[in-house]
Every structure is written in C-alpha cells, then in structure tokens.
Motif scaffolding. Sequence first.
Motif, PDB file in Angstrom:
ATOM      1  N   PHE A  33     -70.839  16.693  -6.887  1.00 53.70           N
ATOM      2  CA  PHE A  33     -69.074  17.436  -6.726  1.00 53.70           C
ATOM      3  C   PHE A  33     -69.646  17.268  -4.987  1.00 53.70           C
ATOM      4  O   PHE A  33     -68.132  16.477  -4.047  1.00 53.70           O
ATOM      5  CB  PHE A  33     -69.039  19.033  -6.156  1.00 53.70           C
ATOM      6  CG  PHE A  33     -68.231  19.936  -5.071  1.00 53.70           C
ATOM      7  CD1 PHE A  33     -67.220  19.505  -5.703  1.00 53.70           C
ATOM      8  CD2 PHE A  33     -68.854  19.975  -3.965  1.00 53.70           C
ATOM      9  CE1 PHE A  33     -65.927  20.116  -4.795  1.00 53.70           C
ATOM     10  CE2 PHE A  33     -68.406  20.339  -2.826  1.00 53.70           C
ATOM     11  CZ  PHE A  33     -66.420  20.914  -3.287  1.00 53.70           C
ATOM     12  N   PHE A  89     -66.496  15.108  -3.544  1.00 49.42           N
ATOM     13  CA  PHE A  89     -66.059  14.851  -2.004  1.00 49.42           C
ATOM     14  C   PHE A  89     -66.516  14.889  -1.173  1.00 49.42           C
ATOM     15  O   PHE A  89     -66.089  14.156   0.146  1.00 49.42           O
ATOM     16  CB  PHE A  89     -66.748  16.768  -1.923  1.00 49.42           C
ATOM     17  CG  PHE A  89     -66.181  17.251  -0.748  1.00 49.42           C
ATOM     18  CD1 PHE A  89     -65.061  18.220  -1.039  1.00 49.42           C
ATOM     19  CD2 PHE A  89     -66.635  17.229   0.934  1.00 49.42           C
ATOM     20  CE1 PHE A  89     -64.293  18.653   0.291  1.00 49.42           C
ATOM     21  CE2 PHE A  89     -66.115  17.683   2.289  1.00 49.42           C
ATOM     22  CZ  PHE A  89     -64.401  18.701   1.660  1.00 49.42           C
ATOM     23  N   ILE A  98     -61.565  14.595  -9.294  1.00 50.62           N
ATOM     24  CA  ILE A  98     -61.503  15.739  -9.336  1.00 50.62           C
ATOM     25  C   ILE A  98     -61.333  16.092 -10.455  1.00 50.62           C
ATOM     26  O   ILE A  98     -62.208  17.079 -11.569  1.00 50.62           O
ATOM     27  CB  ILE A  98     -60.133  16.877  -9.286  1.00 50.62           C
ATOM     28  CG1 ILE A  98     -60.152  17.817  -8.911  1.00 50.62           C
ATOM     29  CG2 ILE A  98     -58.481  16.169  -9.894  1.00 50.62           C
ATOM     30  CD1 ILE A  98     -59.117  19.007  -8.421  1.00 50.62           C
ATOM     31  N   VAL A 129     -65.445  16.269 -11.664  1.00 53.29           N
ATOM     32  CA  VAL A 129     -65.955  17.233 -10.778  1.00 53.29           C
ATOM     33  C   VAL A 129     -65.677  18.334 -11.955  1.00 53.29           C
ATOM     34  O   VAL A 129     -66.241  19.449 -12.308  1.00 53.29           O
ATOM     35  CB  VAL A 129     -65.559  17.720  -9.202  1.00 53.29           C
ATOM     36  CG1 VAL A 129     -65.502  19.156  -9.021  1.00 53.29           C
ATOM     37  CG2 VAL A 129     -65.443  16.114  -8.158  1.00 53.29           C
ATOM     38  N   PHE A 157     -62.017  20.279  -2.978  1.00 54.85           N
ATOM     39  CA  PHE A 157     -61.249  19.015  -3.023  1.00 54.85           C
ATOM     40  C   PHE A 157     -60.516  18.408  -2.671  1.00 54.85           C
ATOM     41  O   PHE A 157     -60.601  17.411  -2.212  1.00 54.85           O
ATOM     42  CB  PHE A 157     -61.254  18.482  -4.383  1.00 54.85           C
ATOM     43  CG  PHE A 157     -61.525  17.304  -4.987  1.00 54.85           C
ATOM     44  CD1 PHE A 157     -62.899  16.629  -5.082  1.00 54.85           C
ATOM     45  CD2 PHE A 157     -60.812  16.534  -4.946  1.00 54.85           C
ATOM     46  CE1 PHE A 157     -63.129  15.526  -4.998  1.00 54.85           C
ATOM     47  CE2 PHE A 157     -60.752  14.919  -5.774  1.00 54.85           C
ATOM     48  CZ  PHE A 157     -62.461  14.374  -5.584  1.00 54.85           C
TER      49      PHE A 157
END
Length: 432
Positions: free
Chosen positions: A23, A27, A131, A134, A150
């Motif tokens: 993540f 990000f 995404i 993630v 996100f």
Amino acid sequence: MDAAPVQADGNSQRSRRYPWVVFALAFGLLLADYMSRQVLSAVFPFLKEDWALSDSQLASLTSVVALMVGVLTLPLSILADRWGRVKSLVLMAVLWSLATLLCAIAASYEQMLAARFLVGVGEAAYGSVGIAVVISVFAPRLHAALSGAFMAGGSFGSVLGVGLGGVIATHFGWRSSFAVMAIFGLVLAALFSFIVSEAKLRRNAADQHTETGPHVEGFRAPVSTLFTNPAVVCAYIGSALQIFTAAVLLSWLPSFFNRAYGLAPDRAAGVAAVFVLLIGAGMVVCGMITDRVGRVDMSRKWSAAIAFCCISLVCLVAGFSLGNGPLQLLLIGIGAFFSGGSSGPTAAMVANLTHQSVRASAFGTLTLANSLLGLALGPFVVGVLADHIGLVSALKLAPLAYLGAIAALLLGKRVYPAGIRKLATVAPQPAN
C-alpha cells in the motif's frame, strides 16, 4: 524483510507487514503520478513568459493528459489483467517519469505537448491497476477505507505537485520542477519493482475465499461480466455522479474565492488548497467509517455512500446560497469533506461484485465512468453555466448531481443481493 507469516484468510504464508508495504509503495507512486501531472499548473506563468503562450495553449498541455487517461484507462487496465499488474505498474511509472523528464528539457511548445501526451499515456491506467493490486492483499472489510485513502492520493499529490513545483520553479527554474518530480517517480518505480512481485502478491492474497466462493487458479472471468451485473453498473454510475461535485470544487474554488471574496489569485489558490485537502481527508475518513458500519453487513456500505452524498448535497447548496462569511465557509468546508466520501464505498462495491481476475479492468471501468461523467463533465458544465448565470449561481446548482448519485446507489443497494448471487455463478467450482 517480511514479518513472520501468519494464518489469515486460509493462507498460512501471508505476512502482516507486507500488505502495508504494498500500500505504501502504491500510494507513493500515486502521489508521484499526480505530482507529475499537476506540477504544470505551478509553472504556467513561467512558460507563458518564456514561450509567449496563449491561455488555450497552456490549457492544452493539461487537457492532453486528461484526454489520454480517459481514452486509454479501460484498454490498458484489461491488458494489465492479462499481462501482469506489477509489470504494468512499473512500466507505467517509468514511462510517465521519463516523459516528465522530457518536459524538463523541452525547447518549445510542440515538444512540451508531445511530452505531456506521453505523461498521459503512462498515467492512464495507474489508478485502476494500482488499487486492484492494493485490495488484493487486504481483507474485504478494509476495502472501502483503503480505496478512499488511495483515491485521496490524487488530491494530496495535486497539492504537493503545485506547492513544491512553485517553490522549486521560483528558486531553481521551472525545468527543475519537472526534473525533481521525474526523479521521485523513477526512484519509487525502482523500489516497487524490487519489493513487489506477482508471486509475493499471490502468496499474500487476502481473497482466496470470499462470499462469492473460492478462487480457482488460472481462471479468468469474461470481460463482459464487468457490465452485465446491474449492481456493479449502479456502483459505476453512483461513483461518477458523486465525484462530479468534488471535481467542480477542485476546479472552481480558486475562482470562487477570487471573485466572491476578492482575494488575489495566489491567496485564492492558497485558501482553495485547504478545501482540496479537506476533500482528500474526507475520502480517507469516510472510507474508514464505511468499513466499520459494513463490517457485519456489506450492504450497509451502500447506505454509508448514500448518507455522505446527502450531507454534501445539503451543506453545499446551503453554503453557496449564503452570503460571504464564516458560516458559508464552514458549510462549504463540511460539504467539501463529504463531497468525495462515497468514492471508497463505491470502489469497495466494485471490488466485491467483480471477479478478482478482472479487477483491474473493473477499476478501469470505474475510472472511465468517473472521468467522463464526473471529472471531465463537472467542471465543464459549471463553466458553461457560469457564463450564463454567474459562477456562484452555477456552484449552487452543481451539487444537484448528487440526486442522480443517490438514485443510482439506492438502486444498487436494492439489487446487491442478486448481484452477489450472479457473481457466484461466474467462476467454475475448483476440483476436489
């Protein structure tokens, strides 16, 4: 190094730490994405002076990126599902970073336009594929919070790109602004490729068993399933119409504070930046709230999305109807906070209603809907209305788009159980 593996979701090889590493890197790359995209706004005055550009030429340097993102998001997301999401993300990050570096050495408007075109190609599918990567390593109960966080990276990255870009351009020249953003993106791309791999993602996958049934290795759901489930279509439309107003605020608040409050352009932009941060913070907090209320019953996430739309609708209409003053700013601030709050819940519904093998494609479809019906349409419609009835009056009407979003989300909640049953029939049963 991975933390000690733990038993979770039926997979004994999962690590507690690795999903958060994924993540953080994804990000960070999203921040780099929007920093590279929005740094251009900070150097507009320098480009206009150096190359004697018109406002339409400056605008084209921004629009070409949005155009490429809108056109290429879905096909590139489908390609990433087939070719490999990690390889696709790294390739995209390297491409947009190198293109940003080309912006730093561009010698003319035409060269800059070509470089910005490549920036758009590189960034086109990053959000949807990122995404998907993630949420693949997190349990569904966290999907709304993670999706909201996100997506909020776009707001935070935009603020960083404009803020840092302006400071760097003032002290070291506008070319340095592009160069710094490019280097940041390349460094993160290298880290991502070194730490994240398809094998590690599979080993740490959190959706081996879901309410839709066990995952069958090697199975790929048909792309048509992205459009034949009424519940997921409602999520696409609801998300796009709720982001309509957030996009309006992002684009027109600087002009609002300039015209309605008489602030100089730089001060108006500074005040507007505070509200942009509120939009991003709201996406994160609303996502967390949604995951909590939907922990037992996933359908409650639809209710949370509807509630966020209602709050923003009431506060923004009331705020823009009042005269200048603290109460108006408070109401607009509350409305801004919740304006994109349904992004996390709707993204979580898209994830929950689509097979994991086409999830990047599903988020590509969601991004396409958000771009066409929200991010592109919202600012344009308000601009047209402002020419006829004035900006403040146009801003009063913009939140009415939430009525369409609420209707789509209500319908989505109604057909959600049928949507889950329909998804359960997509994948074949694994061999015993």
